[in-house]
Design a protein around this motif. Structure first.
Motif, PDB file in Angstrom:
ATOM      1  N   VAL A 240       1.258  -1.267  -0.028  1.00  0.00           N
ATOM      2  CA  VAL A 240       0.139  -0.257  -0.067  1.00  0.00           C
ATOM      3  C   VAL A 240       1.376   1.018  -0.062  1.00  0.00           C
ATOM      4  N   LEU A 241       1.732   1.455   0.808  1.00  0.00           N
ATOM      5  CA  LEU A 241       2.004   2.545   1.182  1.00  0.00           C
ATOM      6  C   LEU A 241       3.340   2.650  -0.302  1.00  0.00           C
ATOM      7  N   GLN A 242       4.264   0.970  -0.329  1.00  0.00           N
ATOM      8  CA  GLN A 242       4.286   1.419  -2.367  1.00  0.00           C
ATOM      9  C   GLN A 242       4.010   1.600  -2.905  1.00  0.00           C
ATOM     10  N   GLN A 243       2.060   1.832  -3.345  1.00  0.00           N
ATOM     11  CA  GLN A 243       1.904   2.357  -4.973  1.00  0.00           C
ATOM     12  C   GLN A 243       0.810   3.865  -3.908  1.00  0.00           C
ATOM     13  N   PHE A 244       1.040   3.483  -3.331  1.00  0.00           N
ATOM     14  CA  PHE A 244       0.283   5.021  -2.058  1.00  0.00           C
ATOM     15  C   PHE A 244       1.445   6.894  -2.526  1.00  0.00           C
ATOM     16  N   GLY A 245       2.945   6.224  -2.558  1.00  0.00           N
ATOM     17  CA  GLY A 245       3.987   6.503  -2.347  1.00  0.00           C
ATOM     18  C   GLY A 245       3.935   7.174  -4.084  1.00  0.00           C
ATOM     19  N   GLY A 246       3.714   6.589  -4.971  1.00  0.00           N
ATOM     20  CA  GLY A 246       3.624   7.655  -6.303  1.00  0.00           C
ATOM     21  C   GLY A 246       4.435   6.650  -7.400  1.00  0.00           C
ATOM     22  N   VAL A 247       4.701   5.091  -6.930  1.00  0.00           N
ATOM     23  CA  VAL A 247       5.931   4.647  -7.932  1.00  0.00           C
ATOM     24  C   VAL A 247       5.166   4.153  -9.601  1.00  0.00           C
TER      25      VAL A 247
END
Length: 434
Positions: A240-247
């Protein structure tokens, strides 16, 4: 030799497929939009439909890999990737492009689960992190080559990998799970070398697998037992954190970021390519030396600072303060963000996902975590252009919040898994004794 052949086949095949697919939408954005007169919503659908296919493929990947094995699942997925790229190459209308990209996404979704799991299950503990992250380097090469040569590149590694699957062994841990003990011993010996002593490793895998088989079966509801709560939190939280960090928003639409800033998309893309390959290589080298946690912390902190600096550049651009200097700083800051991303946050969550789940729930748990990743990817990739139209600076500030939360999450919850066997990692996290 078997291990090297296996690694070469997986990374050169799957990683090029993955890299060429996620990199395809960025360099062709302006050409496709102009040639087919696409609106922002229509192109956002084309860019994000890859993730829709991936979500469906991922939801099925765990059950398929448990049923027909890791090797058979990779071959099954490559058929869809090959068909999808063929449709893209031959398409003349928008609907065909969407169908082809959906099929590629379906194959990618299956591969995004089974390949990291397969690699983690066959490699020695001292090389597992490095080997699992090599595919990030190959993804970078896939993105770069697709940008230069076009979509037909995507089919080549699909065909190569399907042919190479004939020569690689099945996962020894999957063979142990299904009770094929004689094949398990043969494959493990082949992977470690004919002269290697596998008695301790073989005994550890057998004992742990047998103990797990007495505790639970691999069902979706078994994931929510108390002993698996921490591993599930780690896997889902990191994705979740990886994706919503905009990667994936940045990877899918990198060219549009530079266009919004008034920079040539080609110059921006070349700068990103130059940066990401060396930084990914450094991450691969350091993975089994410094460990997962330090790289994740450095990567998350670096991307957080990078997001803030990019947002600042957009603010300064709006004020028209020394325009050329602002533009040069923007290019530097975007590439700095990418450098930090490629150092660890881009690939390490997949390494940890492949390590933390016991074999009895790995299919269901891995599918759930990977579905979460692709759902997040779809939300960000579909919304990214709309957010950039609303406010480029606001978009990067939004992503920076999740980068800061990632720093806290990793520092408080993520364990170090370097130089530990899968059984040791899973036992310590899931409260199942060896």
């Amino acid at each position: 030799m078997a291990l090297l052949t296996t690694k070469y086949n997986n990374h050169c095949g799957w990683s090029f497929v993955f890299g060429s697919a996620i990199g395809y939408s960025s360099p062709v954005q302006s050409d496709l939009t102009n040639d087919l007169n696409l609106s922002v919503a229509e192109y956002s659908l084309f860019g994000s439909i890859l993730t829709v296919g991936a979500m469906i493929g991922t939801a099925m990947s765990g059950r398929i890999s448990d049923l027909i094995g890791r090797r058979g699942t990779m071959g099954f997925s490559e058929m869809f990737c090959s068909l999808g790229w063929l449709v893209i190459c031959l398409s003349k209308v928008t609907i065909c492009l969407d169908v082809g990209r959906f099929l590629v996404g379906y194959g990618m979704g299956i591969l995004s689960f089974v390949v990291p799991v397969y690699i983690a299950e066959i490699t020695p503990k001292d090389l597992r992190g490095c080997f699992t992250t090599v595919h990030q380097l190959m993804i970078c090469l896939g993105v770069s080559i697709t940008y230069l040569l076009g979509s037909f590149v995507g089919m080549m590694p699909c065909v190569v990998q399907m042919m190479g699957l004939i020569f690689i062994p099945e996962s020894p841990r999957w063979l142990a799970k299904v009770g094929r003990w004689e094949e398990f011993e043969i494959v493990l010996q082949r992977l470690r070398g004919e002269s290697a002593d596998i008695s301790y490793e073989s005994s550890e895998i057998k004992e742990y697998t047998c103990r797990l088989s007495q505790i639970s079966e691999d069902g979706i509801f078994d994931l929510f037992q108390e002993q698996y709560s921490k591993s599930l939190l780690l896997g889902v939280g990191l994705m979740v954190l990886q994706q919503f960090g905009g990667v994936n928003g940045i990877v899918f639409y990198a060219s549009s970021i530079f266009v919004f800033a008034g920079v040539s998309s080609k110059i921006g893309m070349i700068a990103m390519v130059i940066v990401q390959i060396p930084m990914t290589t450094i991450g691969v080298i350091l993975m089994d030396k410094s460990g997962r946690r330090p790289l994740l912390l450095i990567s998350a902190a670096g991307t957080f600072i990078g997001c803030l600096l990019v947002a600042l550049s957009f603010y300064l651009q709006n004020l028209a303060i020394i325009y050329i200097i602002v533009i040069l700083r923007l290019i530097f800051r975007v590439t700095s963000y990418f450098s930090s991303l490629k150092l660890g946050l881009d690939g390490i969550p997949w390494v940890i996902m492949s390590e933390i789940f016991p074999i009895d729930i790995k299919g269901s748990a891995g599918s759930l975590v990977t579905v979460v990743s692709w759902v997040g990817s779809w939300i960000i990739s579909f919304a990214f252009n709309f957010l950039m139209n609303w406010s480029p600076a606001g978009t990067t500030n939004f992503h920076s919040i999740f980068k800061w939360v990632t720093v806290i999450f990793v520092s408080k919850l993520v364990p170090e898994t370097k130089s530990r066997t899968l059984e040791e990692i899973q036992s310590s996290i899931n409260y199942v004794t060896l």
